[in-house]
Structure formats: structure tokens, C-alpha cells
Design a protein around this motif. Structure first.
Motif, mmCIF file in Angstrom:
data_model
loop_
_atom_site.group_PDB
_atom_site.id
_atom_site.type_symbol
_atom_site.label_atom_id
_atom_site.label_comp_id
_atom_site.label_asym_id
_atom_site.label_seq_id
_atom_site.Cartn_x
_atom_site.Cartn_y
_atom_site.Cartn_z
ATOM 1 N N LEU A 217 -22.035 -38.951 11.897
ATOM 2 C CA LEU A 217 -21.880 -40.308 11.391
ATOM 3 C C LEU A 217 -20.521 -40.591 10.767
ATOM 4 O O LEU A 217 -20.213 -41.745 10.469
ATOM 5 C CB LEU A 217 -22.972 -40.594 10.345
ATOM 6 C CG LEU A 217 -24.420 -40.508 10.801
ATOM 7 C CD1 LEU A 217 -25.354 -40.704 9.611
ATOM 8 C CD2 LEU A 217 -24.699 -41.525 11.897
ATOM 9 N N ALA A 218 -19.714 -39.574 10.562
ATOM 10 C CA ALA A 218 -18.468 -39.714 9.799
ATOM 11 C C ALA A 218 -17.556 -40.818 10.329
ATOM 12 O O ALA A 218 -16.860 -41.480 9.549
ATOM 13 C CB ALA A 218 -17.729 -38.384 9.750
ATOM 14 N N ASP A 219 -17.562 -41.058 11.632
ATOM 15 C CA ASP A 219 -16.686 -42.097 12.193
ATOM 16 C C ASP A 219 -17.079 -43.499 11.754
ATOM 17 O O ASP A 219 -16.308 -44.442 11.927
ATOM 18 C CB ASP A 219 -16.632 -41.996 13.712
ATOM 19 C CG ASP A 219 -17.964 -42.316 14.361
ATOM 20 O OD1 ASP A 219 -18.997 -41.792 13.909
ATOM 21 O OD2 ASP A 219 -17.972 -43.084 15.345
ATOM 22 N N LEU A 220 -18.259 -43.669 11.165
ATOM 23 C CA LEU A 220 -18.664 -44.987 10.672
ATOM 24 C C LEU A 220 -17.803 -45.448 9.502
ATOM 25 O O LEU A 220 -17.825 -46.629 9.140
ATOM 26 C CB LEU A 220 -20.146 -44.987 10.290
ATOM 27 C CG LEU A 220 -21.117 -44.832 11.461
ATOM 28 C CD1 LEU A 220 -22.546 -44.777 10.955
ATOM 29 C CD2 LEU A 220 -20.934 -45.952 12.472
ATOM 30 N N PHE B 211 -17.874 -44.814 3.267
ATOM 31 C CA PHE B 211 -19.061 -44.271 3.931
ATOM 32 C C PHE B 211 -19.387 -42.860 3.440
ATOM 33 O O PHE B 211 -20.542 -42.557 3.163
ATOM 34 C CB PHE B 211 -18.899 -44.265 5.465
ATOM 35 C CG PHE B 211 -20.090 -43.696 6.158
ATOM 36 C CD1 PHE B 211 -21.212 -44.475 6.390
ATOM 37 C CD2 PHE B 211 -20.117 -42.359 6.557
ATOM 38 C CE1 PHE B 211 -22.337 -43.947 6.999
ATOM 39 C CE2 PHE B 211 -21.241 -41.827 7.172
ATOM 40 C CZ PHE B 211 -22.349 -42.620 7.394
ATOM 41 N N GLU B 212 -18.376 -42.009 3.322
ATOM 42 C CA GLU B 212 -18.633 -40.626 2.901
ATOM 43 C C GLU B 212 -19.286 -40.584 1.523
ATOM 44 O O GLU B 212 -20.293 -39.899 1.315
ATOM 45 C CB GLU B 212 -17.341 -39.807 2.892
ATOM 46 C CG GLU B 212 -17.576 -38.362 2.471
ATOM 47 C CD GLU B 212 -16.316 -37.512 2.519
ATOM 48 O OE1 GLU B 212 -16.466 -36.287 2.416
ATOM 49 O OE2 GLU B 212 -15.203 -38.053 2.650
ATOM 50 N N SER B 213 -18.733 -41.337 0.588
ATOM 51 C CA SER B 213 -19.308 -41.377 -0.749
ATOM 52 C C SER B 213 -20.736 -41.923 -0.703
ATOM 53 O O SER B 213 -21.637 -41.377 -1.356
ATOM 54 C CB SER B 213 -18.439 -42.254 -1.652
ATOM 55 O OG SER B 213 -19.039 -42.403 -2.915
ATOM 56 N N TRP B 214 -20.953 -42.992 0.055
ATOM 57 C CA TRP B 214 -22.290 -43.573 0.187
ATOM 58 C C TRP B 214 -23.284 -42.536 0.697
ATOM 59 O O TRP B 214 -24.385 -42.394 0.148
ATOM 60 C CB TRP B 214 -22.233 -44.781 1.134
ATOM 61 C CG TRP B 214 -23.578 -45.335 1.484
ATOM 62 C CD1 TRP B 214 -24.341 -46.183 0.733
ATOM 63 C CD2 TRP B 214 -24.325 -45.092 2.684
ATOM 64 N NE1 TRP B 214 -25.519 -46.479 1.403
ATOM 65 C CE2 TRP B 214 -25.523 -45.816 2.596
ATOM 66 C CE3 TRP B 214 -24.093 -44.337 3.827
ATOM 67 C CZ2 TRP B 214 -26.491 -45.804 3.600
ATOM 68 C CZ3 TRP B 214 -25.040 -44.321 4.829
ATOM 69 C CH2 TRP B 214 -26.229 -45.049 4.712
ATOM 70 N N PHE B 215 -22.897 -41.787 1.722
ATOM 71 C CA PHE B 215 -23.808 -40.810 2.304
ATOM 72 C C PHE B 215 -24.206 -39.746 1.275
ATOM 73 O O PHE B 215 -25.390 -39.454 1.097
ATOM 74 C CB PHE B 215 -23.177 -40.153 3.542
ATOM 75 C CG PHE B 215 -24.110 -39.220 4.256
ATOM 76 C CD1 PHE B 215 -25.024 -39.706 5.180
ATOM 77 C CD2 PHE B 215 -24.098 -37.858 3.995
ATOM 78 C CE1 PHE B 215 -25.903 -38.849 5.838
ATOM 79 C CE2 PHE B 215 -24.973 -36.991 4.651
ATOM 80 C CZ PHE B 215 -25.874 -37.499 5.573
ATOM 81 N N ILE C 88 -28.313 -38.981 0.127
ATOM 82 C CA ILE C 88 -28.892 -37.667 -0.211
ATOM 83 C C ILE C 88 -29.773 -37.754 -1.456
ATOM 84 O O ILE C 88 -30.933 -37.310 -1.414
ATOM 85 C CB ILE C 88 -27.789 -36.589 -0.349
ATOM 86 C CG1 ILE C 88 -26.989 -36.468 0.957
ATOM 87 C CG2 ILE C 88 -28.394 -35.243 -0.759
ATOM 88 C CD1 ILE C 88 -27.812 -36.249 2.222
ATOM 89 N N PRO C 89 -29.317 -38.345 -2.566
ATOM 90 C CA PRO C 89 -30.238 -38.497 -3.700
ATOM 91 C C PRO C 89 -31.456 -39.356 -3.341
ATOM 92 O O PRO C 89 -32.560 -39.104 -3.827
ATOM 93 C CB PRO C 89 -29.382 -39.175 -4.782
ATOM 94 C CG PRO C 89 -27.975 -38.823 -4.429
ATOM 95 C CD PRO C 89 -27.949 -38.774 -2.926
#
Length: 146
Positions: free
Chosen positions: A15-18, A25-29, A34-35
Motif C-alpha cells: 500500500l505504500a504507493d498510496l 499515509f505511512e503515519s496513518w497506517f 494498527i492501533p
């Protein structure tokens, strides 16, 4: 099927390319998804076929139930995996009219999914995630027995 923790790094890699469509996006994921899996406000549905992952992330929170992310491996498009994962996610959401947002550039590829599930356009938000870009919010119009 819902993802198991050992698949999370692979899910993120797929999903990283989103991040091109969703800054942060990375921080959101890692800080929301995850939490959210732990507190059950989010669910991750993953299917693997011939080494390719297809992924749906759903959010079930007070006042908002939506399909956050839908990524079907291009090689698997049209074989029912996407329909199955989306159906599972909609059932997990437990509401009649969940939302789904799609960036304007990706609307052509999502139109078949939106039509299949009878989502209809609810609003178009300008510069919601990115400046000079539109985010299309659609809402499921009818409950399916999927």
C-alpha cells in the motif's frame, strides 16, 4: 479473511504507493490502522493468491463507517477476490450505508466496484487530501445479501 499480524509489513509494502494520493499515509497506517486493529475500530481484510495481496481496510467508529482502502492486485482483477473482500468488510461494518472515498485520478478504475455494490456519489471535496485534487465520497445505496 482478516489479516494476521505477521502479514502487516507486507500489507504496508503493498500500500505504500498510496502516499502519492494521501500525504501522511505511512503515519496513518502505523498510528491509526494498527492501533485500530487492536481496539477493533478498524479491520484489515487480506487475500493472497500466487504471492499477490489484495487488501481492504475498513473503519467502524462512532459517526463513521467506511471502506478506507481497497487495493486489489491487478493480476487478480475480475476473479471475485475484490468482491469477496469488500463484502466481508461491509458485513463487518454492520451498517446499511457505509462510505468509500476515491481520489479523482482513480475513479475510472473504481467505477466497476462502485457500480457492482451500488455506491452513489455523495459529495466531491476539493483539496481534501491534496491541493488541487478532488476526493469523491460515495455511499452504498442498498443493503446487499453478499
Amino acid at each position: 479473511m482478516q489479516a494476521i499480524p505477521s502479514t502487516l509489513p507486507r500489507v504496508y509494502q503493498q500500500l505504500a504507493d498510496l502516499a502519492a494520493y494521501y500525504p501522511g499515509f505511512e503515519s496513518w497506517f502505523w498510528t491509526k490502522v494498527i492501533p485500530g486493529l487492536n481496539d477493533q475500530s478498524r479491520a484489515l481484510f487480506v487475500a493472497e493468491h500466487q504471492g499477490q495481496l489484495s487488501i481492504v481496510i475498513a473503519k467502524r467508529a462512532f459517526g463513521e463507517r467506511k471502506l478506507c482502502t481497497v487495493r486489489i492486485a491487478p493480476e487478480l482483477s475480475g476473479n471475485g477476490i475484490g468482491t469477496s473482500l469488500i463484502s466481508e468488510a461491509i458485513a463487518w461494518l454492520g451498517c446499511r450505508q457505509p462510505l468509500m472515498t476515491v481520489p479523482e485520478e482513480r475513479m475510472p478504475e473504481f467505477r466497476p466496484i462502485l457500480a457492482r455494490f451500488e455506491f452513489s456519489l455523495r459529495e466531491i471535496a476539493a483539496s481534501y487530501y491534496r491541493v488541487r485534487s478532488e476526493e469523491h465520497t460515495s455511499e452504498l445505496q442498498s443493503h446487499h445479501d453478499l
